[in-house]
Design a protein around this motif. Structure first.
Motif, PDB file in Angstrom:
ATOM      1  N   ALA A  55       1.359  -3.104   6.109  1.00 53.95           N
ATOM      2  CA  ALA A  55       2.851  -3.396   5.806  1.00 53.95           C
ATOM      3  C   ALA A  55       3.498  -2.803   4.611  1.00 53.95           C
ATOM      4  O   ALA A  55       4.658  -2.690   4.524  1.00 53.95           O
ATOM      5  N   ALA A  56       2.625  -2.098   3.849  1.00 53.00           N
ATOM      6  CA  ALA A  56       3.138  -1.444   2.667  1.00 53.00           C
ATOM      7  C   ALA A  56       4.398  -0.095   3.232  1.00 53.00           C
ATOM      8  O   ALA A  56       3.921   0.383   4.208  1.00 53.00           O
ATOM      9  N   GLU A  57       5.189  -0.267   2.474  1.00 52.35           N
ATOM     10  CA  GLU A  57       6.287   0.804   2.844  1.00 52.35           C
ATOM     11  C   GLU A  57       6.384   1.958   1.763  1.00 52.35           C
ATOM     12  O   GLU A  57       5.632   1.732   0.887  1.00 52.35           O
ATOM     13  N   VAL A  69      -4.521  -0.562  -2.490  1.00 50.13           N
ATOM     14  CA  VAL A  69      -4.993  -2.162  -2.874  1.00 50.13           C
ATOM     15  C   VAL A  69      -4.477  -2.807  -1.724  1.00 50.13           C
ATOM     16  O   VAL A  69      -3.874  -2.527  -0.810  1.00 50.13           O
ATOM     17  N   PRO A  70      -5.044  -3.976  -1.583  1.00 45.60           N
ATOM     18  CA  PRO A  70      -4.638  -4.909  -0.620  1.00 45.60           C
ATOM     19  C   PRO A  70      -3.227  -5.536  -0.837  1.00 45.60           C
ATOM     20  O   PRO A  70      -2.943  -5.484  -1.918  1.00 45.60           O
ATOM     21  N   GLU A  71      -2.683  -5.480   0.343  1.00 45.74           N
ATOM     22  CA  GLU A  71      -1.259  -6.256   0.343  1.00 45.74           C
ATOM     23  C   GLU A  71      -1.542  -7.556  -0.569  1.00 45.74           C
ATOM     24  O   GLU A  71      -2.114  -8.338  -0.504  1.00 45.74           O
ATOM     25  N   PRO A  72      -0.673  -7.468  -1.744  1.00 49.64           N
ATOM     26  CA  PRO A  72      -0.743  -8.771  -2.457  1.00 49.64           C
ATOM     27  C   PRO A  72      -0.234 -10.017  -1.603  1.00 49.64           C
ATOM     28  O   PRO A  72       0.470 -10.158  -0.952  1.00 49.64           O
ATOM     29  N   ASP A  73      -1.094 -11.092  -2.163  1.00 51.32           N
ATOM     30  CA  ASP A  73      -1.203 -12.436  -1.751  1.00 51.32           C
ATOM     31  C   ASP A  73       0.493 -12.864  -1.383  1.00 51.32           C
ATOM     32  O   ASP A  73       1.089 -13.074  -2.372  1.00 51.32           O
ATOM     33  N   HIS A 369       4.860   1.297  -7.170  1.00 47.55           N
ATOM     34  CA  HIS A 369       5.886   2.602  -7.350  1.00 47.55           C
ATOM     35  C   HIS A 369       5.905   2.997  -5.910  1.00 47.55           C
ATOM     36  O   HIS A 369       7.098   3.561  -5.408  1.00 47.55           O
ATOM     37  N   GLN A 370       4.768   3.390  -5.101  1.00 45.96           N
ATOM     38  CA  GLN A 370       4.813   3.787  -3.689  1.00 45.96           C
ATOM     39  C   GLN A 370       5.746   3.098  -2.787  1.00 45.96           C
ATOM     40  O   GLN A 370       6.638   3.604  -2.027  1.00 45.96           O
ATOM     41  N   THR A 371       5.669   1.520  -2.965  1.00 42.47           N
ATOM     42  CA  THR A 371       6.291   0.678  -1.990  1.00 42.47           C
ATOM     43  C   THR A 371       7.588   0.306  -2.323  1.00 42.47           C
ATOM     44  O   THR A 371       8.222  -0.123  -1.554  1.00 42.47           O
ATOM     45  N   ASN A 372       8.109   0.618  -3.780  1.00 40.14           N
ATOM     46  CA  ASN A 372       9.399   0.109  -3.941  1.00 40.14           C
ATOM     47  C   ASN A 372      10.407   1.434  -3.519  1.00 40.14           C
ATOM     48  O   ASN A 372      11.123   2.064  -4.410  1.00 40.14           O
ATOM     49  N   THR A 373      10.756   1.285  -2.213  1.00 45.36           N
ATOM     50  CA  THR A 373      11.679   2.287  -1.682  1.00 45.36           C
ATOM     51  C   THR A 373      13.301   1.637  -2.186  1.00 45.36           C
ATOM     52  O   THR A 373      14.111   2.597  -1.755  1.00 45.36           O
ATOM     53  N   PHE A 374      13.372   0.696  -2.655  1.00 46.50           N
ATOM     54  CA  PHE A 374      14.680   0.297  -3.065  1.00 46.50           C
ATOM     55  C   PHE A 374      14.978   1.095  -4.093  1.00 46.50           C
ATOM     56  O   PHE A 374      16.326   1.633  -4.489  1.00 46.50           O
ATOM     57  N   ARG A 375      13.912   1.454  -4.856  1.00 47.61           N
ATOM     58  CA  ARG A 375      14.254   2.061  -6.410  1.00 47.61           C
ATOM     59  C   ARG A 375      13.959   3.713  -6.262  1.00 47.61           C
ATOM     60  O   ARG A 375      14.445   4.449  -7.048  1.00 47.61           O
TER      61      ARG A 375
END
Ligand SMILES: CC(C)=CCC/C(C)=C(\C)COP(=O)(O)OP(=O)(O)O
Ligand SMILES: [Mg+2]
Length: 382
Positions: A55-57, A69-73, A369-375
């Motif tokens: 699911a990580a973007e 890292v595993p996807e946070p809960d 940082h990797q997954t915050n594609t909004f920013r």
């Protein structure tokens, strides 16, 4: 006669994890043991192996050394996100409606859950989350995007710092100071977040945090001074500034957020201090790399490591960026080697857990940082 050159501070602890051949030791110490019956010794709360989530973007920076890292809960993320918005709106009146999209896009709940996998409860996670939001409010409103400016920054930062480190003065002047802590969003946020933190931590943990925040504010001031005079520092000078204008206050509360305490004498050991500084520096250069395109698009020249390397070392934008990736990777390798050496020298469970907590913060910070594609978005260099 020229003064002898100061040598870089080296760990006096056994070189248990020289870079070559020590990867397995580093992984065991920083990410916890693996194998039958060891699940309880790991930091991650859930049982899944730490594989990157489908699911990580967002894409990782090619060639960057990092740990997935595993996807946070998701349940925790939802609850922290709900509570932090309630705090921001109802307790500290943090932002006007127009900033809501940016507040949500920052995804602070996902950030903090990823960085603190061993937090025993959501209340513990909230300690880190409020501070993270308050720190960003000060950076945005005083220094950067939301009305910040280098002009007059010293006065604003010092007064805001008193929300963390109280003014002790005469009866006549005390009330004016107390009122001032409610007079703008950064001060309201610092005051409230610190009040929660002080209630949940020991006096020594709170003082450690104040010291780290003073370091941060000193870093903001150096950056602002260079902006004011349009000065591009040498690369090592930039790295010195960025060691202070740095994420350090976030990983160093890992024990408070984990519900335990690293004793002050262990925290103060020079080798532990070096590990903390290397971790903070690696996490902060990750920000320079992922925020590169955002900062290029902002008005004026925004200092970050690739920009400073390009200017000072006469490299193309691409080559400077790739060199900055190497600087980050060297910091990460040094962090891991030194942390493994400290873990061997201080084998008690508290120091080990603290080191694992710092490593978890480093990995969670990269994930965010990797997954915050909004920013953030990557440059087109590959
Ligand atoms: C959360 C915290 C202690 C932040 C302090 C320093 C800071 C704001 C960063 C390390 C992030 O750097 P930057 O200001 O460049 O942030 P963005 O690139 O705008 O996300
Ligand atoms: Mg940045």
């Amino acid at each position: 006669m020229p003064a002898p050159e100061p040598s870089p501070p080296q760990s006096r602890l056994p070189a248990a994890a020289s870079r070559s051949g020590a990867n397995a030791d580093v992984a065991r110490i920083l990410r916890g043991p693996s194998g039958l019956g060891t699940a309880g010794l790991r930091l991650a709360r859930r049982e899944e192996p730490p594989t990157p989530s489908a699911a990580a973007e967002g894409n990782p920076i090619p060639g960057l050394y990092y740990h997935p890292v595993p996807e946070p809960d998701p349940g925790r993320v939802a609850e922290v996100s709900r509570r932090i918005k309630e705090w921001a709106l109802d307790e500290v009146d943090l932002y006007p409606e127009e900033w809501e999209e940016q507040f949500d896009g920052f995804s602070v709940g996902r950030y903090m859950v990823a960085c603190h996998p061993d937090a025993p409860t959501v209340d513990h996670l909230m300690l880190a989350t409020r501070l993270m939001v308050a720190e960003n409010a000060v950076d945005d409103c005083y220094c950067e995007d939301h009305g910040g400016s280098p002009i007059g920054l010293g006065g604003r930062l010092l007064l805001a710092h008193t929300a963390l480190d109280a003014l002790h003065t005469t009866r006549e002047y005390q009330p004016r100071w107390a009122e001032s802590l409610h007079s703008d969003a950064p001060r309201r946020a610092y005051r409230s977040a610190m009040e929660y933190f002080v209630q949940a931590s020991s006096p020594s943990q709170a003082d450690r945090f104040r010291h780290d925040m003073a370091r941060l504010h000193m870093g903001y001031l150096a950056e602002a001074a260079w902006v004011q005079t349009d000065h591009v520092p040498e690369v090592w000078e930039y790295l010195a500034m960025r060691q202070f204008n740095n994420f350090r206050p976030c990983p160093t509360i890992t024990d408070s957020v984990g519900g335990y305490e690293l004793p002050a004498d262990l925290h103060a050991q020079p080798a532990m201090q070096r590990v903390i500084a290397l971790a903070g520096n690696a996490t902060t250069i990750v920000n320079d790399l992922y925020s590169y395109t955002k900062e290029l698009a902002s008005p004026g020249r925004h200092l970050n490591l690739p920009v400073v390397i390009a200017e000072r070392e006469g490299l193309s934008d691409r080559d400077a960026y790739l060199k900055a990736v190497e600087v980050h990777n060297d910091l990460m390798h040094d962090f891991e080697a030194e942390a493994a050496a400290v873990a061997v020298a201080l084998p008690g469970p508290t120091a080990q857990r603290f080191l694992r907590g710092v490593a978890a913060w480093v990995d969670g910070n990269h994930y965010w940082h990797q997954t915050n594609t909004f920013r953030y978005s990557l440059p087109d260099f590959w």
